[in-house]
Design a protein around this motif. Sequence first.
Motif, PDB file in Angstrom:
ATOM      1  N   THR A 134       0.853  -1.191   0.000  1.00 17.35           N
ATOM      2  CA  THR A 134       0.000   0.000   0.000  1.00 17.35           C
ATOM      3  C   THR A 134       0.886   1.237   0.000  1.00 17.35           C
ATOM      4  N   ARG A 135       0.461   2.242  -0.725  1.00 12.34           N
ATOM      5  CA  ARG A 135       1.247   3.462  -0.742  1.00 12.34           C
ATOM      6  C   ARG A 135       0.576   4.520   0.105  1.00 12.34           C
ATOM      7  N   ALA A 136       1.400   5.387   0.640  1.00 11.02           N
ATOM      8  CA  ALA A 136       0.896   6.472   1.485  1.00 11.02           C
ATOM      9  C   ALA A 136       0.125   7.461   0.626  1.00 11.02           C
ATOM     10  N   PRO A 137      -0.916   8.079   1.203  1.00 14.35           N
ATOM     11  CA  PRO A 137      -1.671   9.080   0.449  1.00 14.35           C
ATOM     12  C   PRO A 137      -0.727  10.191  -0.038  1.00 14.35           C
ATOM     13  N   GLY A 138      -0.879  10.565  -1.294  1.00 11.63           N
ATOM     14  CA  GLY A 138      -0.051  11.619  -1.879  1.00 11.63           C
ATOM     15  C   GLY A 138       1.289  11.139  -2.413  1.00 11.63           C
ATOM     16  N   SER A 139       1.648   9.879  -2.174  1.00 13.27           N
ATOM     17  CA  SER A 139       2.911   9.370  -2.703  1.00 13.27           C
ATOM     18  C   SER A 139       2.686   8.869  -4.134  1.00 13.27           C
ATOM     19  N   PRO A 140       3.757   8.854  -4.930  1.00 15.23           N
ATOM     20  CA  PRO A 140       3.590   8.417  -6.323  1.00 15.23           C
ATOM     21  C   PRO A 140       3.284   6.925  -6.407  1.00 15.23           C
ATOM     22  N   PRO A 141       2.667   6.501  -7.495  1.00 16.66           N
ATOM     23  CA  PRO A 141       2.455   5.061  -7.694  1.00 16.66           C
ATOM     24  C   PRO A 141       3.805   4.341  -7.687  1.00 16.66           C
ATOM     25  N   SER A 142       3.792   3.085  -7.374  1.00 15.66           N
ATOM     26  CA  SER A 142       5.010   2.289  -7.265  1.00 15.66           C
ATOM     27  C   SER A 142       5.636   2.018  -8.638  1.00 15.66           C
ATOM     28  N   LEU A 143       6.920   2.311  -8.748  1.00 21.24           N
ATOM     29  CA  LEU A 143       7.650   2.002  -9.973  1.00 21.24           C
ATOM     30  C   LEU A 143       7.694   0.490 -10.192  1.00 21.24           C
ATOM     31  N   ALA A 144       7.885  -0.255  -9.132  1.00 25.44           N
ATOM     32  CA  ALA A 144       7.922  -1.720  -9.245  1.00 25.44           C
ATOM     33  C   ALA A 144       6.608  -2.250  -9.812  1.00 25.44           C
ATOM     34  N   ASP A 145       5.484  -1.700  -9.363  1.00 31.97           N
ATOM     35  CA  ASP A 145       4.187  -2.109  -9.902  1.00 31.97           C
ATOM     36  C   ASP A 145       4.068  -1.740 -11.378  1.00 31.97           C
ATOM     37  N   ALA A 146       4.570  -0.556 -11.734  1.00 33.66           N
ATOM     38  CA  ALA A 146       4.511  -0.120 -13.131  1.00 33.66           C
ATOM     39  C   ALA A 146       5.310  -1.067 -14.020  1.00 33.66           C
ATOM     40  N   VAL A 147       6.515  -1.408 -13.599  1.00 29.16           N
ATOM     41  CA  VAL A 147       7.354  -2.316 -14.389  1.00 29.16           C
ATOM     42  C   VAL A 147       6.682  -3.681 -14.522  1.00 29.16           C
ATOM     43  N   ALA A 148       6.064  -4.149 -13.440  1.00 29.31           N
ATOM     44  CA  ALA A 148       5.383  -5.445 -13.469  1.00 29.31           C
ATOM     45  C   ALA A 148       4.172  -5.435 -14.396  1.00 29.31           C
ATOM     46  N   ASN A 149       3.612  -4.257 -14.648  1.00 32.03           N
ATOM     47  CA  ASN A 149       2.427  -4.131 -15.504  1.00 32.03           C
ATOM     48  C   ASN A 149       2.747  -3.435 -16.814  1.00 32.03           C
ATOM     49  N   ALA A 150       3.975  -3.647 -17.304  1.00 37.20           N
ATOM     50  CA  ALA A 150       4.405  -2.998 -18.542  1.00 37.20           C
ATOM     51  C   ALA A 150       5.104  -4.011 -19.436  1.00 37.20           C
ATOM     52  N   ASP A 151       5.176  -3.667 -20.692  1.00 38.51           N
ATOM     53  CA  ASP A 151       5.909  -4.464 -21.673  1.00 38.51           C
ATOM     54  C   ASP A 151       7.202  -3.742 -21.999  1.00 38.51           C
ATOM     55  N   VAL A 152       8.292  -4.498 -22.164  1.00 36.47           N
ATOM     56  CA  VAL A 152       9.530  -3.907 -22.655  1.00 36.47           C
ATOM     57  C   VAL A 152       9.339  -3.697 -24.154  1.00 36.47           C
ATOM     58  N   ILE A 153       9.388  -2.449 -24.566  1.00 35.58           N
ATOM     59  CA  ILE A 153       9.195  -2.110 -25.984  1.00 35.58           C
ATOM     60  C   ILE A 153      10.534  -2.142 -26.727  1.00 35.58           C
ATOM     61  N   HIS A 154      11.579  -1.594 -26.083  1.00 30.44           N
ATOM     62  CA  HIS A 154      12.926  -1.609 -26.666  1.00 30.44           C
ATOM     63  C   HIS A 154      13.928  -1.853 -25.540  1.00 30.44           C
ATOM     64  N   ASP A 155      14.749  -2.889 -25.687  1.00 28.54           N
ATOM     65  CA  ASP A 155      15.762  -3.168 -24.675  1.00 28.54           C
ATOM     66  C   ASP A 155      17.000  -2.302 -24.902  1.00 28.54           C
ATOM     67  N   ARG A 156      17.918  -2.371 -23.969  1.00 30.20           N
ATOM     68  CA  ARG A 156      19.103  -1.513 -24.003  1.00 30.20           C
ATOM     69  C   ARG A 156      19.916  -1.711 -25.288  1.00 30.20           C
ATOM     70  N   GLY A 157      20.118  -2.961 -25.685  1.00 28.44           N
ATOM     71  CA  GLY A 157      20.892  -3.230 -26.899  1.00 28.44           C
ATOM     72  C   GLY A 157      20.282  -2.588 -28.126  1.00 28.44           C
ATOM     73  N   THR A 158      18.983  -2.688 -28.257  1.00 25.87           N
ATOM     74  CA  THR A 158      18.286  -2.078 -29.395  1.00 25.87           C
ATOM     75  C   THR A 158      18.459  -0.562 -29.376  1.00 25.87           C
ATOM     76  N   LEU A 159      18.357   0.034 -28.188  1.00 31.33           N
ATOM     77  CA  LEU A 159      18.495   1.488 -28.073  1.00 31.33           C
ATOM     78  C   LEU A 159      19.922   1.933 -28.379  1.00 31.33           C
ATOM     79  N   GLU A 160      20.899   1.189 -27.933  1.00 28.91           N
ATOM     80  CA  GLU A 160      22.292   1.538 -28.223  1.00 28.91           C
ATOM     81  C   GLU A 160      22.581   1.437 -29.714  1.00 28.91           C
ATOM     82  N   GLN A 161      22.012   0.445 -30.388  1.00 25.50           N
ATOM     83  CA  GLN A 161      22.176   0.330 -31.845  1.00 25.50           C
ATOM     84  C   GLN A 161      21.518   1.517 -32.548  1.00 25.50           C
TER      85      GLN A 161
END
Length: 188
Positions: free
Chosen positions: A2-29
């Motif tokens: 649970t997050r405290a009122p007024g605190s930002p949403p959890s980055l860990a939750d965002a990553v868990a609910n996201a797709d990797v669109i471009h990985d580091r190697g692709t971006l470096e290329q």
Amino acid sequence: MTRAPGSPPSLADAVANADVIHDRGTLEQAIDRMAVGIADDYAGSVPVYLTIMHGGMPFAAQLAFALGERGLDLEFDYLHATRYRGETSGGELVWKHRPATPLQGRRVLLVDDILDEGHTMAGIVAWCREQGASDVRIAALAVKVHGRCVPGVCADYAGVEVPDRYVFGYGMDFHEQGRNLPAIYALR
């Protein structure tokens, strides 16, 4: 968790609910590919290399090294103009820092993490031209694919395309978090 009122949403939750669109190697290329075109276009000149803060910093640093490897010297400065101020939708353009380097008669390369609709970038380009820049070009690591772009505002050098979703990582933030993630994610 649970997050405290007024605190930002959890980055860990965002990553868990996201797709990797471009990985580091692709971006470096993509950055290496962009550097080839930029070095060719600016051969024989020393452009004013304006990093757009905060999101452009990781990409701008990598692109600068790739340009240096190709023999292109740069005059570094930065600017900070935003319409978001931590929000997910933009408002009026607010300048937090303008470059100190005179732009009169200079070639300017604006370097940013993403070109979305282009409202912020349109204001920045207009300001550079008002300062007398002879040429203003845009290098964006990511370009969002949709039909809502400001007419006439496009990346002269683009790394990758991203879908019309909330993207973060590699300079782009999730509620001011995750800019240093070494990939681009898109929320599901």
